[in-house]
Design a protein around this motif. Structure first.
Motif, mmCIF file in Angstrom:
data_model
loop_
_atom_site.group_PDB
_atom_site.id
_atom_site.type_symbol
_atom_site.label_atom_id
_atom_site.label_comp_id
_atom_site.label_asym_id
_atom_site.label_seq_id
_atom_site.Cartn_x
_atom_site.Cartn_y
_atom_site.Cartn_z
ATOM 1 N N MET A 1 10.444 94.419 87.139
ATOM 2 C CA MET A 1 11.742 93.792 86.842
ATOM 3 C C MET A 1 11.880 93.614 85.326
ATOM 4 N N HIS B 1 13.685 92.435 81.601
ATOM 5 C CA HIS B 1 14.072 91.111 81.101
ATOM 6 C C HIS B 1 15.467 90.712 81.571
ATOM 7 N N ALA C 1 15.525 89.780 85.252
ATOM 8 C CA ALA C 1 14.801 88.519 85.459
ATOM 9 C C ALA C 1 15.639 87.333 85.018
ATOM 10 N N ARG D 1 18.507 86.728 87.482
ATOM 11 C CA ARG D 1 18.007 86.065 88.697
ATOM 12 C C ARG D 1 17.732 84.588 88.449
ATOM 13 N N TRP D 2 17.191 84.293 87.261
ATOM 14 C CA TRP D 2 16.942 82.881 86.931
ATOM 15 C C TRP D 2 18.249 82.109 86.908
ATOM 16 N N GLU E 1 13.630 79.719 78.808
ATOM 17 C CA GLU E 1 13.494 81.063 79.374
ATOM 18 C C GLU E 1 13.485 82.119 78.281
ATOM 19 N N SER F 1 10.371 84.665 77.469
ATOM 20 C CA SER F 1 10.525 86.121 77.520
ATOM 21 C C SER F 1 9.947 86.810 76.296
#
Length: 390
Positions: free
Chosen positions: A1, A3, A6, A9-10, A30, A34
């Motif tokens: 997955m 960045h 991801a 989704r967060w 976040e 990353s």
């Protein structure tokens, strides 16, 4: 997955969406997780409030701070005129500056440079409403600054975050406007969906009805700006006093004000009446203090009439199908209005109904029985002692 996926989704599944502060702090964490070397991030959101222009949220790994800006001075303050925010507002484009040399034209960036920052970027947030400021910025202390990949990720992350932030801003604007124009108690009911015409609830409340004497004469004699200044000074005192004592201004009617002090519990009639009376006492004191200043400057005094009553009222929506007014109606409101008429005829600044007088332990002056317009029997009325009127 990757960045981007991801982070999306967060935002959709894990982000704390309850408050702007929580969402922004989570977003910054976040970003750092990353691998993007963000040291400081700032979020500027303009709202629609009569006193506050907007809010700035500043995040670092150690803290999150929130600061409001004064609407009256925000657009002309040096902190805005000499800022990246103004540049982004005017260009609607991202702004980047390497912090390698002194920046006397941009004090904020110079402050960040002295604190160790090496690179700075600000992005406009792509809100649907482009009439107000919405920006997000990032600074790093990495010796090489942000690389191209970091810029791409930050810009795309800001775009993904933008609709969630705009949702918060739109709700904040709606709540602030309702609080401003109809009051927080009434505004909360409207937000909850109580917008059906004719839908009311029966509540018991102390009723505050006041008007400004001599306003018609003033309006005929003085320029409109002077009239507005006079009126706003008077309304300002009432609003502050009523709110401080737990009441709510429902409406301004020309030069008159209707406010209520609702019962907060089944046996709270006495407390509501005491709060209304205490507000009346403070209002009289503050009005007299204001008049001392006004007389010394040659301005006309703020003379008033004020009626206090208590009773059951219908609290809810009345009006046309597409233009509603959330207010109180009923015999108790009518009597308060008639009591205000009587205050003018008797040349008394304050009149208190017998119904409210029975609920308070403060000494009042009995003025006997008087006929109220459209009320069958004469009513016993009271006023405040002389020492409470000055």
């Amino acid at each position: 997955m990757d960045h981007t996926e991801a982070f999306a989704r967060w935002l959709a599944s894990e982000a704390p969406h309850g408050t702007v502060q929580g969402l922004f702090a989570g977003f910054c964490q976040e970003v750092v997780r990353s691998g993007i070397p963000v040291w400081r991030a700032s979020l500027g959101l303009e709202v629609l409030h009569p006193e506050v222009s907007g809010w700035q949220h500043v995040w670092t790994n150690e803290s999150l701070s929130v600061r409001g800006s004064d609407r009256a001075t925000a657009a002309t303050s040096p902190s805005y005129l000499n800022s990246p925010t103004r540049i982004v507002d005017e260009t609607a484009r991202p702004f980047r500056r390497r912090l390698e040399a002194p920046l006397p034209d941009l004090p904020l960036l110079e402050e960040l440079r002295l604190a160790g920052a090496t690179d700075y970027v600000m992005y406009p947030l792509p809100f649907l409403d482009q009439t107000r400021t919405a920006v997000i910025s990032f600074a790093t202390q990495h010796p090489q600054g942000f690389d191209a990949i970091s810029f791409d990720r930050l810009e795309f992350g800001a775009k993904l975050l933008s609709p969630y932030l705009e949702r918060h801003v739109l709700r904040r604007i709606a709540v602030d406007l309702l609080d401003t124009y109809v009051g927080p108690r009434t505004g909360q009911r409207i937000i909850e969906g109580r917008v059906d015409r004719g839908a009311v609830e029966m509540i018991e409340a102390a009723i505050w009805f006041a008007d400004l004497r001599g306003f018609t004469f003033l309006s005929e004699q003085a320029p409109i700006p002077v009239v507005l200044t006079h009126l706003n000074a008077w309304f300002g005192i009432i609003g502050e006093v009523v709110e401080a004592h737990g009441g709510e201004v429902l409406k301004f009617i020309g030069d008159a004000v209707l406010a209520i002090f609702p019962n907060s519990g089944e046996h709270d009639r006495m407390a509501a009446c005491r709060r209304a009376l205490a507000a009346a006492q403070e209002f009289c004191r503050r009005s007299e203090a204001e008049n001392v200043l006004r007389r010394s400057s040659g301005s006309p005094p703020l003379e008033h009439g004020l009626a206090l009553h208590v009773g059951e009222v219908a609290y809810g929506n009345v009006g046309a199908s597409r233009r509603l007014d959330f207010t109180v109606i009923g015999p108790a409101v009518n009597r308060a209005s008639r009591l205000l008429d009587l205050a003018k005829r008797l040349n008394r600044p304050v009149l208190v109904s017998h119904a409210l007088a029975r609920e308070v332990d403060h000494p009042l002056v009995d003025l006997g029985r008087h006929q109220l317009r459209d009320v069958e029997k004469p009513q016993r009325v009271f006023t405040l002692p002389e020492q409470d009127l000055v």
